[in-house]
Design an enzyme around this catalytic site. Structure first.
Site, PDB file in Angstrom:
ATOM      1  N   TYR A  60       0.850  -1.191   0.000  1.00  0.00           N
ATOM      2  CA  TYR A  60       0.000   0.000   0.000  1.00  0.00           C
ATOM      3  C   TYR A  60       0.882   1.235   0.000  1.00  0.00           C
ATOM      4  O   TYR A  60       1.834   1.311   0.766  1.00  0.00           O
ATOM      5  CB  TYR A  60      -0.917   0.016   1.237  1.00  0.00           C
ATOM      6  N   GLU A  62      -0.389   4.888  -0.515  1.00  0.00           N
ATOM      7  CA  GLU A  62      -1.148   6.121  -0.763  1.00  0.00           C
ATOM      8  C   GLU A  62      -0.232   7.334  -0.676  1.00  0.00           C
ATOM      9  O   GLU A  62       0.643   7.409   0.186  1.00  0.00           O
ATOM     10  CB  GLU A  62      -2.293   6.247   0.257  1.00  0.00           C
ATOM     11  N   ASP A 206      -7.439  13.379 -25.149  1.00  0.00           N
ATOM     12  CA  ASP A 206      -7.532  11.997 -24.700  1.00  0.00           C
ATOM     13  C   ASP A 206      -6.960  11.121 -25.819  1.00  0.00           C
ATOM     14  O   ASP A 206      -7.636  10.826 -26.801  1.00  0.00           O
ATOM     15  CB  ASP A 206      -8.986  11.644 -24.402  1.00  0.00           C
ATOM     16  N   THR A 232      -4.721   5.966 -21.788  1.00  0.00           N
ATOM     17  CA  THR A 232      -4.553   4.633 -21.233  1.00  0.00           C
ATOM     18  C   THR A 232      -3.134   4.189 -21.588  1.00  0.00           C
ATOM     19  O   THR A 232      -2.480   4.773 -22.444  1.00  0.00           O
ATOM     20  CB  THR A 232      -5.550   3.626 -21.846  1.00  0.00           C
ATOM     21  N   LYS A 235      -3.231   0.332 -24.862  1.00  0.00           N
ATOM     22  CA  LYS A 235      -3.662   0.202 -26.258  1.00  0.00           C
ATOM     23  C   LYS A 235      -2.413   0.232 -27.152  1.00  0.00           C
ATOM     24  O   LYS A 235      -1.584  -0.646 -27.014  1.00  0.00           O
ATOM     25  CB  LYS A 235      -4.710   1.268 -26.571  1.00  0.00           C
ATOM     26  N   ARG A 241      -2.824  -2.707 -18.325  1.00  0.00           N
ATOM     27  CA  ARG A 241      -4.064  -1.929 -18.225  1.00  0.00           C
ATOM     28  C   ARG A 241      -3.881  -0.878 -17.147  1.00  0.00           C
ATOM     29  O   ARG A 241      -3.685  -1.195 -15.983  1.00  0.00           O
ATOM     30  CB  ARG A 241      -5.241  -2.843 -17.892  1.00  0.00           C
TER      31      ARG A 241
HETATM   32  C1  LIG Z   1     -10.178   3.270 -24.068  1.00  0.00           C
HETATM   33  C2  LIG Z   1     -10.501   4.701 -23.887  1.00  0.00           C
HETATM   34  C3  LIG Z   1     -10.806   5.232 -22.626  1.00  0.00           C
HETATM   35  C4  LIG Z   1     -11.115   4.414 -21.396  1.00  0.00           C
HETATM   36  O1  LIG Z   1     -10.253   3.538 -20.963  1.00  0.00           O
HETATM   37  P1  LIG Z   1     -10.652   2.392 -19.945  1.00  0.00           P
HETATM   38  O2  LIG Z   1      -9.313   1.953 -19.484  1.00  0.00           O
HETATM   39  O3  LIG Z   1     -11.411   1.379 -20.721  1.00  0.00           O
HETATM   40  O4  LIG Z   1     -11.462   2.995 -18.840  1.00  0.00           O
HETATM   41  C5  LIG Z   1     -10.988   6.598 -22.516  1.00  0.00           C
HETATM   42  N1  LIG Z   1     -10.895   7.391 -23.591  1.00  0.00           N
HETATM   43  C6  LIG Z   1     -10.635   6.912 -24.820  1.00  0.00           C
HETATM   44  C7  LIG Z   1     -10.555   7.845 -25.973  1.00  0.00           C
HETATM   45  C8  LIG Z   1     -10.442   5.548 -25.006  1.00  0.00           C
HETATM   46  O5  LIG Z   1     -10.209   5.085 -26.239  1.00  0.00           O
END
Ligand SMILES: *Cc1c(COP(=O)(O)O)cnc(C)c1O
Length: 425
Positions: A60, A62, A206, A232, A235, A241
């Protein structure tokens, strides 16, 4: 269940919980044997897998490095500092927070930092290619805030910046999100930044889908246009993740406070470690090659699909992703996606802009090249991939299950010749 083969490389898991181990083993075979075209997925390296399965899980911590609420943090602090330093260097930003649990919580932290409940926020509509967390109605971000949404033009499939500007100046959102989940074209961060400045809004890029392309120099960077960059890590960036928020120094405190203690408790240190490894991998020259190969493969695949009469939203792609409208092929997206799955070609059904069908039964499918590129497939393989999609969609329309099984065998042959990272043969 127990008739499935147990993965010999997870001996403790197989001994303790054979039922679960068999499922993991079966999933490994599925990922090894199929052509995975879901654009938000990838294969992490063995090194990333190992980092995410360590005793860092047991801690932990925090707080932030040097400012923890728990003792015994000397190594954990170093792990998090490594991840932060690598993120800053790779993306060229002042500040990075590597603690968000995933992309959606990362975006929630952005709202918490810059908006009050009831404030107006702006993003791309989900059915146009945006993300749920960009203010869409069924998401908390669309119920706790007043979401106003832009889209793409019906004739071009491209963002209409006059529409975005008009909406922003009329609605005066606190936050504007750009980026999305089904956008096959380059995002013009400079154009969004100009509009955000005029409207007095915080611009959030994003880049969840394209972070790996940005890191590898295959898509323009949102630095220095965006106030905050949300991504994220799992991807195209090919990490575990998780997620990161990056920003200029002026917003660092607000972002950190929003993530912890605003939204979260202890960070997932095993994930932080795996993010550090993925960022290290992404800083190597071979990752630049990877990012450019992802785009080259997507372009080649789009060409081959167009040659087979497929209708692609915006007419093609600039990145890793292709959005196909199957209306002209007389097959609903879901029917096609399910048939392709039986053929060993894994895609997802997806709405297309101005889709007359329902989100749970839409007109399109969404495909992408990050995973197949991680297995070493190149542009020379994209005609075969397009052929499988073409034959699979035709078989879906005609109800020809034998044709799907034939494709499945051909796919498995090619995949066997290109081992998947992180999966023992
Ligand atoms: C995949 C994605 C997210 C969310 O990600 P999670 O890990 O699934 O919560 C947010 N914004 C965009 C543009 C995404 O492609």
């Amino acid at each position: 269940m127990t008739s499935l083969p147990l993965p010999a490389h997870h001996p403790a898991l197989a001994a303790t919980d054979p039922e679960l181990a068999a499922l993991v083993g079966a999933e490994e075979r599925l990922q090894a044997d199929t052509l995975r075209l879901i654009p938000s997925e990838n294969y992490v390296s063995q090194a990333v897998l190992e980092a995410s399965g360590t005793v860092l899980q047991n801690k932990y911590s925090e707080g932030y490095p040097g400012r923890r609420y728990y003792e015994g943090q000397r190594h954990i602090d170093q792990v998090e500092l490594l991840a932060i330093g690598r993120a800053k260097a790779l993306f060229g930003v002042d500040h990075a927070n590597v603690q968000p649990y995933s992309g959606s919580p990362a975006n929630l932290a952005v709202y918490l930092a810059f908006a009050q409940p009831g404030d107006t926020v702006m993003g791309m509509a989900l059915p146009m290619g945006g993300h749920l967390t960009h203010g869409w109605g069924v998401s908390a971000t669309g119920t706790w805030f007043r979401g106003v949404q832009y889209g793409v033009r019906r004739d071009t499939g491209l963002i209409d910046f006059d529409e975005v500007r008009d909406l922003a100046l009329k609605e005066r959102p606190k936050v504007i999100f750009c980026g999305g989940t089904a956008l096959p074209r380059t995002i013009d961060f400079a154009a969004f930044a100009e509009i955000a400045r005029e409207a007095g809004a915080v611009l959030v890029a994003d880049v969840a889908h394209i972070a790996g392309l940005i890191a590898g120099g295959a898509h323009p960077s949102p630095v220095p246009h965006a106030d905050v960059i949300s991504t994220t890590t799992h991807k195209t960036l090919r990490g575990p993740r998780g997620a990161m928020l990056m920003c200029r120094e002026e917003h660092a405190k607000a972002i950190d406070k929003a993530v912890f203690p605003g939204l979260q408790g202890g960070p997932h240190n095993q994930t932080t470690a795996a993010i550090a490894v993925a960022l290290h991998e992404a800083s190597r020259p071979s990752f630049r090659d990877y990012a450019h190969a992802v785009v080259a493969n997507a372009r080649a695949l789009a060409e081959a699909l167009l040659a087979r009469g497929f209708d692609l939203v915006s007419g093609g792609t600039d990145n890793h992703l292709i959005l196909m409208d199957l209306t002209s092929k007389d097959v609903p997206g879901k029917v096609a996606a399910k048939a392709l799955d039986r053929a060993g070609v894994v895609v997802n059904y997806n709405t297309v802009p101005y889709d007359p069908r329902k989100p749970f039964d839409p007109s399109g499918i969404r495909i992408g090249t990050p995973s197949l590129t991680s297995r070493g497939l190149g542009t020379q393989h994209m005609t075969a991939v397009a052929d499988w999609i073409d034959r699979g969609v035709g078989a879906a329309r005609d109800g020809d299950e034998d044709a799907l099984l034939t494709i499945r065998a051909e796919v498995a042959d090619l995949m066997a010749a290109h081992p998947a990272p992180g999966i023992p043969a």
